[in-house]
Design a protein around this motif. Structure first.
Motif, short mmCIF file in Angstrom:
data_model
loop_
_atom_site.label_atom_id
_atom_site.label_comp_id
_atom_site.label_asym_id
_atom_site.label_seq_id
_atom_site.Cartn_x
_atom_site.Cartn_y
_atom_site.Cartn_z
N GLY B 310 -5.76 5.73 -2.12
CA GLY B 310 -4.43 5.37 -2.61
C GLY B 310 -4.44 5.23 -4.11
N ARG B 311 -3.24 4.98 -4.68
CA ARG B 311 -3.14 4.85 -6.13
C ARG B 311 -2.37 3.56 -6.46
N VAL B 312 -2.88 2.79 -7.40
CA VAL B 312 -2.24 1.53 -7.78
C VAL B 312 -0.92 1.81 -8.50
N THR B 313 0.17 1.23 -8.02
CA THR B 313 1.46 1.44 -8.69
C THR B 313 1.87 0.24 -9.54
N ASN B 314 1.37 -0.95 -9.20
CA ASN B 314 1.73 -2.13 -9.99
C ASN B 314 0.74 -3.25 -9.65
N THR B 315 0.49 -4.13 -10.60
CA THR B 315 -0.31 -5.31 -10.30
C THR B 315 0.37 -6.54 -10.88
N VAL B 316 0.28 -7.64 -10.14
CA VAL B 316 0.86 -8.89 -10.63
C VAL B 316 -0.20 -9.97 -10.53
N TYR B 317 -0.50 -10.57 -11.66
CA TYR B 317 -1.50 -11.63 -11.70
C TYR B 317 -0.81 -12.96 -11.43
N ILE B 318 -1.18 -13.67 -10.35
CA ILE B 318 -0.49 -14.93 -10.06
C ILE B 318 -1.47 -16.09 -9.98
N SER B 348 -11.24 -5.62 -16.04
CA SER B 348 -11.90 -6.04 -14.80
C SER B 348 -10.90 -6.14 -13.65
N PHE B 349 -9.57 -6.08 -13.93
CA PHE B 349 -8.55 -6.04 -12.87
C PHE B 349 -8.14 -4.61 -12.60
N TYR B 350 -7.47 -4.42 -11.49
CA TYR B 350 -6.98 -3.08 -11.21
C TYR B 350 -5.87 -2.73 -12.19
N THR B 351 -5.81 -1.47 -12.58
CA THR B 351 -4.77 -1.06 -13.52
C THR B 351 -3.88 -0.02 -12.86
N VAL B 352 -2.68 0.07 -13.37
CA VAL B 352 -1.70 1.01 -12.82
C VAL B 352 -2.21 2.42 -12.95
N GLY B 353 -2.10 3.17 -11.88
CA GLY B 353 -2.52 4.55 -11.90
C GLY B 353 -3.96 4.75 -11.39
N GLN B 354 -4.66 3.66 -11.25
CA GLN B 354 -6.06 3.74 -10.81
C GLN B 354 -6.14 4.22 -9.36
N GLU B 355 -7.13 5.08 -9.08
CA GLU B 355 -7.35 5.53 -7.70
C GLU B 355 -8.23 4.50 -6.99
N VAL B 356 -7.86 4.13 -5.76
CA VAL B 356 -8.65 3.12 -5.04
C VAL B 356 -8.81 3.54 -3.58
N TRP B 357 -9.74 2.90 -2.91
CA TRP B 357 -9.87 3.05 -1.46
C TRP B 357 -9.41 1.77 -0.78
N LEU B 358 -8.65 1.95 0.30
CA LEU B 358 -8.24 0.77 1.06
C LEU B 358 -9.07 0.68 2.32
N MET B 359 -9.56 -0.56 2.60
CA MET B 359 -10.32 -0.74 3.82
C MET B 359 -9.49 -1.50 4.84
N LEU B 360 -9.20 -0.81 5.96
CA LEU B 360 -8.44 -1.45 7.04
C LEU B 360 -9.40 -1.75 8.18
N VAL B 361 -9.56 -3.03 8.54
CA VAL B 361 -10.38 -3.38 9.69
C VAL B 361 -9.45 -3.44 10.91
N PRO B 362 -9.65 -2.61 11.92
CA PRO B 362 -8.71 -2.55 13.05
C PRO B 362 -8.47 -3.91 13.71
N GLU B 363 -9.50 -4.74 13.81
CA GLU B 363 -9.32 -6.04 14.47
C GLU B 363 -8.33 -6.91 13.72
N ASN B 364 -8.15 -6.65 12.41
CA ASN B 364 -7.25 -7.48 11.59
C ASN B 364 -5.82 -6.96 11.57
N THR B 365 -5.54 -5.97 12.40
CA THR B 365 -4.19 -5.44 12.43
C THR B 365 -3.54 -5.82 13.76
N LEU B 366 -2.27 -5.48 13.88
CA LEU B 366 -1.57 -5.78 15.13
C LEU B 366 -0.51 -4.70 15.36
N VAL B 367 -0.49 -4.18 16.59
CA VAL B 367 0.49 -3.15 16.91
C VAL B 367 1.73 -3.82 17.53
N LEU B 368 2.87 -3.54 16.92
CA LEU B 368 4.11 -4.18 17.37
C LEU B 368 5.16 -3.14 17.73
#
Lengths: 307, 371, 298
Positions: B310-318, B348-368
């Motif tokens: 995926g590609r980072v479109t925006n980041t918000v530091y909170i 050291s933070f993600y920046t807009v436009g950066q290419e990243v990999w997302l890790m989805l752990v199936p056990e942490n999801t839910l089908v609705l």
């Protein structure tokens, strides 16, 4: 029984409102209906009402006359139409003058320091609490030939070396106008004050912030927002002026006859209740029409009872 | 106590006539069983029927249909003053013309308690909410937090079986609200009486409650413990309302007893082993719900199964987290990255436009169900 | 921009309007000390005290009360005493009745939905939108028709005959006062949060206790201002009283009106001055009481 009433909210409401509603129905609505019935009747020679259905009273009011000078069967007699017109124009003029006088004072009070507002308001109420009849009498004393106004003008003229002879101001249309203005002025001040006082001061700041000078702020912010007060005041002034007969009676003598005087005389001196009833219904319809068109244009003033 | 349940709503409907003259069901066939000693919350946005439900339990409104039981006794049209429940109002509704003491004494006087008893119980209640010495003040002379405590004490001094709380902390500022949440919970545990708590604040509900009823449009969407409603939302509404969720559309390819494998077009992959909600069938169009904090972002250099580009479109530091918004083939995903290390270097933070990999752990999801 | 800033124009206009409001009243009071019996011109104060009233033509030279001659004269006037008694009796009774039923109606209109609600609400505006004289002659017609019928039907003779009097004036006053009480109380009730009552019931108070212990104390200021308004309306009323009074029920406004059409002595001014003073003091007292109560509450 109690349990039943407890659960029946509608019955509770009806019961609570019943005394007032019945009272108003019997003493305000039935009398209006009776007036309507009487207005279609005819006067008997000894002043009683003969119940029939005739529009004679209304046609007479609107100028139809059978008592004509040159032998005509019928003609237009402007007597009553003039009285109605005079009442209407007096009510308009009074209202205009009252708004002109009341607005600056209401504005003055509303913009006074909050601590002093109550005192200033109180000063408006004191004259209102002295009796209506007494207030007319006060003007009677001021306006007559020997009265204070003539004396003061005399002093001023004397100082300026201009010859001056006191003149009679009492028993003139002007005297009636002044009396009416004086009587009803407080009824305009209070609602205008109420609506002015409600205006959030931040609105003035916002207007200034957006570049409006004080005149523009007044015209574009203050005035429109105080309109409900002006409307309420107008209703509270215009309607009673239309129906009052004491002011014209005392300050106008027999010179200024308004519809109120006409009605009063039909019931007391002339003893023709049928004609008086018709006149009073015409008066009511006139005020309702004016109020209707006025409130349709400006809305019904919500400040009407706050003062 | 006679019944296992402090309060029970059986198939309750409440209809109102709107000002326009239409009929509207504020509460629509609601059934709830609230156990004795439970801290129970009704959670939902305004107009969901939670306050109406509470008001019906208090006796300010009567159900149009159905029945409410308090301690097993059907309430019918019993007026509020004959019910053994007391309410803490959102506006506090403290009697402005009475002192704090008189406010607290009011309910006891109605019971016909004697002067000495009233003094004793009011003193005790004021102590409980830490307002000793304030008894002669008028409500207006107290701060918002103090007024809230008076309202609480006034209800508790009656020793009700059930305490009803209608957004009692809504008017307090955030810090005070958090303090009061913990205090309320402690008080409830100490007194052991049933609390029924109405709120629109999900965090508040999760913090305090033993069980939560999530409500919407006059219906109960889900009832369960805080962990259940957060980790296993019953439907898309609950998943969206409680916490934040990413929803990915997909189709069920195969289904087992409690797992499914779903083809997700935006990931261009079939994800296996995802937990499911009830009533799903093979071939059904569904949504896969993933909580933002349960997605991990990993460096692009690694590549393995369950990783999607995926590609980072925006980041918000909170502060505690950084919220990263990632575009995955047109699907917009939210990812919460915890800021574990203190550093000032923006790189050291993600920046807009950066290419990243997302890790989805199936056990942490839910089908609705897709609604 | 300072919200308290006012332009000189506004200040000058305000002074003029205040002058306009007060000048007639000041004149009225001044003339109550007039030495001239005819009261047409101001002939100076009555200069001195003496055992008897000394007159020189129409001028009072001296009097047992000195400059306050007309006030003493007034005190001896039985008609005034009777009229004042009537005025107060009518004002008190009509205020009490209209405040009670008006408050009830306000509660009903603000809190309940019932069939005749629109009608009840609308009828409140009648006295505002219809000139008083129209109501006055209508009520007069009602009473005379009803009395005529009742006197005939029940063969009432002599003193038992129904006629206009204090009762008819009071009943009529209530009719035009009730709407004002109701509207004022209703306006106050609008800001009244219903949860106070729910709280009281929740704490075990039944409907009546809730009303007595919570609602009534909280809306009392509104009821009081409604009652005050009603009272002043009744004291001030001329038109309705004019058409509904009968022998023995003359009120002060009617009495003064009667005098104005005949010879006017400074006694009328003395009466007016006393009136203004009494009303002023009463209102001042009320204001002070209200302020004190407000201070206690805050």
């Amino acid at each position: 029984m109690l349990q039943r009433l407890r659960e029946n909210k509608s019955a509770q409401g009806t019961l609570l409102a019943l005394p007032t509603t019945v009272w108003l129905f019997v003493l305000l609505i039935i009398p209006l209906i009776l007036t309507l019935i009487v207005s279609f009747g005819r006067r008997s020679p000894d002043g009683d009402v003969i119940y029939t259905f005739t529009l004679d009273n209304y046609t007479r009011l609107l100028g139809y006359s059978t008592d004509c000078p040159d032998g005509q069967a019928s003609c237009f007699d402007p007597l009553y139409v003039n009285i109605l017109g005079r009442s209407l124009s007096l009510a308009f003029n009074t209202t205009l003058f009252v708004i002109t006088l009341a607005y600056p004072l209401a504005y003055f009070i509303a913009r006074a320091h909050p601590k002093r507002r109550n005192l200033f308001l109180f000063m408006v109420l004191i004259p209102l609490w002295t009796n209506f009849v007494i207030r007319v009498y006060a003007w009677m004393m001021l306006l007559r030939k020997e009265g204070a106004i003539n004396i003061i003008i005399g002093w001023v003229m004397n100082a300026l070396n201009i010859p001056f002879t006191p003149f009679e101001m009492l028993y003139t249309p002007g005297a009636v106008l002044v009396g009416m203005i004086y009587e009803f002025l407080p009824f305009m001040i209070l609602p205008i004050y109420t609506s002015l006082e409600k205006i959030d001061t931040s609105l003035y700041e916002a207007a200034a912030d957006l570049g409006a000078n004080s005149i523009k702020t007044f015209l574009r912010v203050t005035l429109p927002l105080s309109m409900p007060g002006v409307v309420a005041g107008t209703i509270l002034v215009f309607i009673p002026v239309m129906g009052t007969f004491i002011v014209s009676d005392i300050l106008g003598g027999r010179q200024v006859i308004l519809v109120g005087n006409l009605i009063q005389r039909q019931f007391l001196d002339a003893r023709d209740p049928t004609f008086g009833s018709a006149a009073s219904l015409i008066l009511m319809v006139m005020t309702l029409i004016v109020t209707y068109f006025y409130t349709r244009k400006f809305g019904f003033g919500e400040e009407i009872v706050v003062g | 106590m006679a019944s296992e349940f402090a309060v029970e709503m059986r198939d309750v409907v409440k209809r109102f006539i709107t000002p326009e003259g239409n009929e509207m069901a504020a509460v629509d066939h609601v059934t709830m069983r609230i156990k004795n000693g439970e801290f129970f919350s009704m959670l939902g946005s305004s107009g969901c029927g939670k306050t109406t439900s509470l008001r019906m339990i208090a006796g300010f409104e009567w159900p149009t249909e159905g029945e409410i039981y308090i301690e097993g006794i059907p309430m019918g049209h019993t007026p509020p003053f004959q019910r053994k429940v007391n309410t803490v109002f959102q506006s506090y509704a403290l009697f402005q013309h009475l002192t704090v003491f008189q406010n607290l004494a009011f309910g006891l006087e109605m019971e016909g308690a004697g002067t000495d008893e009233i003094k004793k119980r009011v003193g005790h209640a004021l102590e409980m909410v830490q307002l000793t010495g304030m008894d002669r003040r008028k409500p207006k002379q107290l701060s918002g937090g103090q007024q809230q405590r008076v309202a609480l004490a006034r209800a508790l001094v009656k020793t009700p079986d059930v305490l009803l709380l209608d957004e009692p902390l809504g008017a307090l500022d955030l810090k005070l609200r958090k303090e009061m949440q913990l205090e309320l919970k402690a008080l409830q545990q100490q007194l052991g009486i049933t609390f029924i708590y109405v709120t629109h604040d999900q965090e508040e509900a999760l913090t305090m409650s033993d069980r939560i009823a999530v409500m919407s449009k006059g219906k109960v969407q889900q009832m369960g413990t805080p962990v259940e409603v957060y980790e296993r939302p019953a439907n898309k509404f609950v998943a969206d309302f409680i916490g934040e969720s990413n929803f990915l559309e997909g189709t069920i390819k195969s289904l087992s007893k409690d797992e499914a494998s779903v083809f997700i077009p935006s990931l261009n992959a079939e994800v296996k082993g995802m937990p499911i909600s009830e009533g799903l069938v093979t071939g059904e169009e569904v949504v896969v719900c993933v909580r933002p904090e349960k997605i991990k972002l990993v460096d692009k250099s690694v590549k393995s199964d369950g990783l999607f580009p995926g590609r980072v479109t925006n980041t918000v530091y909170i502060g505690a987290d950084t919220q990263v918004f990632v575009d995955v083939n047109g699907a917009k995903l939210k990812v919460w990255e915890q800021n574990r290390i203190s550093r000032l270097d923006p790189k050291s933070f993600y920046t807009v436009g950066q290419e990243v990999w997302l890790m989805l752990v199936p056990e942490n999801t839910l089908v609705l169900k897709k609604d | 921009m300072n919200p308290f800033r006012r332009s000189p124009f506004v200040i000058i206009a305000a002074i003029i309007v205040y002058f306009f409001l007060y000048a007639p009243i000041v004149g009225l009071i001044l003339y109550s000390f007039n030495a001239s019996r005819t009261n047409v011109t101001f002939e100076g104060f009555i200069p001195s005290f003496s055992e008897r009233v000394v007159m020189d033509g129409s001028l009072v030279k001296s009097s047992p009360c000195g400059p306050f001659h007309w006030y003493c004269d007034l005190a001896k006037n039985d008609d005034v005493a009777e009229a004042a008694g009537n005025t107060l009796t009518i004002a008190f009774i009509s205020t009490i009745v209209s405040t009670i039923i008006g408050t009830m109606a306000a509660l009903a209109l603000q809190r309940y939905n019932f069939k005749m609600k629109p009608f009840s609400q609308l009828s409140l505006y009648i006295p505002i939108v219809i000139p008083e004289i129209v109501m006055g002659i209508g009520i007069l017609t009602l009473f005379s028709q009803f009395f005529g019928w009742a006197n005939n039907a029940f063969n009432l003779v002599g003193d038992s005959r129904l006629s206009l009097g204090i009762a008819t004036v009071t009943i009529s006053h209530i009719a035009f006062m009730v709407p004002f009480v109701t509207l004022v109380v209703q306006a106050r009730l609008q800001g009244f949060d219903k949860s106070y009552e729910e709280a009281a019931m929740d704490l075990g108070a039944n409907e009546w206790t809730t009303f007595r212990r919570v609602t009534l104390p909280m809306i009392l200021p509104g009821i009081m201002s409604g009652a005050l308004l009603a009272f002043t309306l009744s004291l001030d009323d001329f038109v309705i009283t004019f058409f509904t009074n009968g022998p023995g029920s003359t009120t002060l406004p009617i009495y003064v009106y009667g005098l104005l059409r005949r010879i006017i002595t400074p006694q009328v001014n003395a009466l007016s001055t006393v009136w203004i003073l009494v009303v002023f003091l009463a209102v001042l007292l009320l204001q002070i009481l209200q302020n004190r109560e407000q201070k206690q509450h805050s």
